[in-house]
Write a protein that holds these residues in place. Structure first.
Motif, short mmCIF file in Angstrom:
data_model
loop_
_atom_site.label_atom_id
_atom_site.label_comp_id
_atom_site.label_asym_id
_atom_site.label_seq_id
_atom_site.Cartn_x
_atom_site.Cartn_y
_atom_site.Cartn_z
N PRO A 46 7.59 17.65 -95.89
CA PRO A 46 7.02 18.09 -97.17
C PRO A 46 6.48 19.52 -97.15
O PRO A 46 6.61 20.26 -98.13
N ALA A 47 5.88 19.93 -96.03
CA ALA A 47 5.30 21.28 -95.97
C ALA A 47 6.36 22.37 -96.10
O ALA A 47 6.08 23.45 -96.63
N SER A 48 7.58 22.10 -95.62
CA SER A 48 8.63 23.12 -95.74
C SER A 48 9.11 23.22 -97.19
O SER A 48 9.41 24.31 -97.68
N ILE A 49 9.16 22.09 -97.88
CA ILE A 49 9.49 22.12 -99.32
C ILE A 49 8.37 22.83 -100.08
O ILE A 49 8.62 23.65 -100.96
N GLY A 50 7.12 22.52 -99.71
CA GLY A 50 5.99 23.18 -100.34
C GLY A 50 6.03 24.69 -100.18
O GLY A 50 5.72 25.43 -101.13
N LEU A 51 6.44 25.16 -99.00
CA LEU A 51 6.55 26.61 -98.79
C LEU A 51 7.63 27.21 -99.67
O LEU A 51 7.45 28.30 -100.23
N CYS A 52 8.74 26.51 -99.83
CA CYS A 52 9.79 26.98 -100.75
C CYS A 52 9.27 27.06 -102.19
O CYS A 52 9.55 28.03 -102.90
N LEU A 53 8.51 26.05 -102.61
CA LEU A 53 7.97 26.05 -103.97
C LEU A 53 6.99 27.21 -104.17
O LEU A 53 6.95 27.83 -105.23
N PHE A 54 6.23 27.50 -103.12
CA PHE A 54 5.32 28.66 -103.19
C PHE A 54 6.11 29.96 -103.30
O PHE A 54 5.82 30.82 -104.14
N LEU A 55 7.13 30.11 -102.46
CA LEU A 55 7.93 31.34 -102.47
C LEU A 55 8.65 31.51 -103.81
O LEU A 55 8.82 32.63 -104.29
N GLU A 56 9.03 30.40 -104.40
CA GLU A 56 9.69 30.43 -105.71
C GLU A 56 8.79 31.11 -106.75
O GLU A 56 9.27 31.84 -107.62
N LEU A 128 8.95 43.44 -84.67
CA LEU A 128 7.86 43.08 -85.58
C LEU A 128 8.39 42.90 -87.00
O LEU A 128 8.98 43.82 -87.57
N PRO A 129 8.17 41.72 -87.60
CA PRO A 129 8.59 41.51 -89.00
C PRO A 129 7.53 42.05 -89.96
O PRO A 129 6.42 42.41 -89.54
N GLU A 130 7.86 42.05 -91.23
CA GLU A 130 6.85 42.34 -92.26
C GLU A 130 6.15 41.06 -92.71
O GLU A 130 5.00 41.09 -93.13
N VAL A 131 6.88 39.94 -92.62
CA VAL A 131 6.35 38.64 -93.07
C VAL A 131 6.70 37.58 -92.02
O VAL A 131 7.81 37.56 -91.50
N LEU A 132 5.73 36.71 -91.75
CA LEU A 132 5.92 35.60 -90.83
C LEU A 132 5.77 34.29 -91.60
O LEU A 132 4.78 34.12 -92.32
N LEU A 133 6.74 33.39 -91.48
CA LEU A 133 6.71 32.09 -92.15
C LEU A 133 6.52 30.97 -91.14
O LEU A 133 7.17 30.96 -90.08
N LEU A 134 5.65 30.02 -91.47
CA LEU A 134 5.48 28.81 -90.66
C LEU A 134 5.17 27.65 -91.59
O LEU A 134 4.42 27.80 -92.56
N SER A 135 5.73 26.47 -91.28
CA SER A 135 5.39 25.28 -92.06
C SER A 135 5.21 24.09 -91.14
O SER A 135 6.02 23.85 -90.24
N ASP A 136 4.11 23.37 -91.37
CA ASP A 136 3.78 22.14 -90.63
C ASP A 136 3.81 22.35 -89.11
O ASP A 136 4.41 21.57 -88.38
N VAL A 137 3.13 23.39 -88.65
CA VAL A 137 3.07 23.66 -87.21
C VAL A 137 1.75 23.20 -86.60
O VAL A 137 1.65 23.07 -85.38
N ASN A 138 0.74 22.93 -87.42
CA ASN A 138 -0.59 22.59 -86.91
C ASN A 138 -0.85 21.09 -86.94
O ASN A 138 -1.76 20.60 -87.60
#
Length: 205
Positions: A46-56, A128-138
């Protein structure tokens, strides 16, 4: 590397339809019967879908950017972000995850994706990127300190970090430590497999 039996799964967002490849459930059960923890990469959470919805809703944060996704699993957020990014490197420590991400990227005809087998503690050696993405890692307290050090490395170098987490109790202490860096918090409810999960996304700077 040999892959596993696979099937397509489709995820719908307002601006995109993403058909990605996922392993057959029985093949994963057979392969990881002695260590289920190593199989977390093999499904969409679910957290990866949530990140997509946020990015949208916040495409300006990733548009024309160099992006790195860590611990990506099947890479849904990175595959979604690729349509907006200049370039995105999608990584996971599990070599089989890279096989699936690469196959999905080819299927979606995304040309600006690099895939890599990478443990997050080695991410500090990457360009080095400009943006770092992570979902459900904690989800595992034993790695919180190591993960925090990785995030601090990027934050100290002005990388924007976007981390998506389910609203579970074990995740709270880790998130509380990141709140001083948070410039935006966004919440949603994700419906997946007839279950609803609250998801929070934090933008850290």
């Amino acid at each position: 590397m040999m892959s596993l039996p696979q099937k397509p799964e489709t995820y719908f967002f307002k601006d995109q339809r993403l058909e990605i490849y996922v392993p057959e459930e029985q093949a994963i059960l057979d392969k990881y019967r002695n260590n289920k923890d190593d199989a977390y990469w093999a499904q969409v959470w679910p957290a990866s879908i949530g990140l997509c919805l946020f990015l949208e809703q916040h495409t300006h944060l990733i548009r024309n950017k160099q992006i790195l996704e860590l611990a990506a699993g099947l890479g849904l957020p990175g595959l979604y972000a690729a349509s907006f990014a200049k370039q995105i490197t999608i990584t996971d420590k599990e070599p089989l995850a890279e096989v699936f991400i690469k196959k999905s990227a080819q299927h979606l005809d995304l040309k600006n994706i690099i895939t890599k087998t990478l443990n997050w503690k080695d991410a500090t050696k990457e360009p080095l990127p400009e943006v770092l993405l992570l979902s459900d890692v904690n989800y595992e307290p034993a790695v919180f300190e190591e993960l925090k050090q990785v995030l601090q490395f990027f934050l100290e170098r002005q990388v924007t970090v976007m981390i998506s987490t389910p609203q579970r109790l074990v995740a709270k202490p880790f998130i509380m430590e990141l709140l001083p860096y948070s410039s935006l918090q966004w919440n949603c409810t994700v419906s997946l497999h007839q279950k609803e999960t609250g998801v929070s996304v934090f933008v850290l700077k």
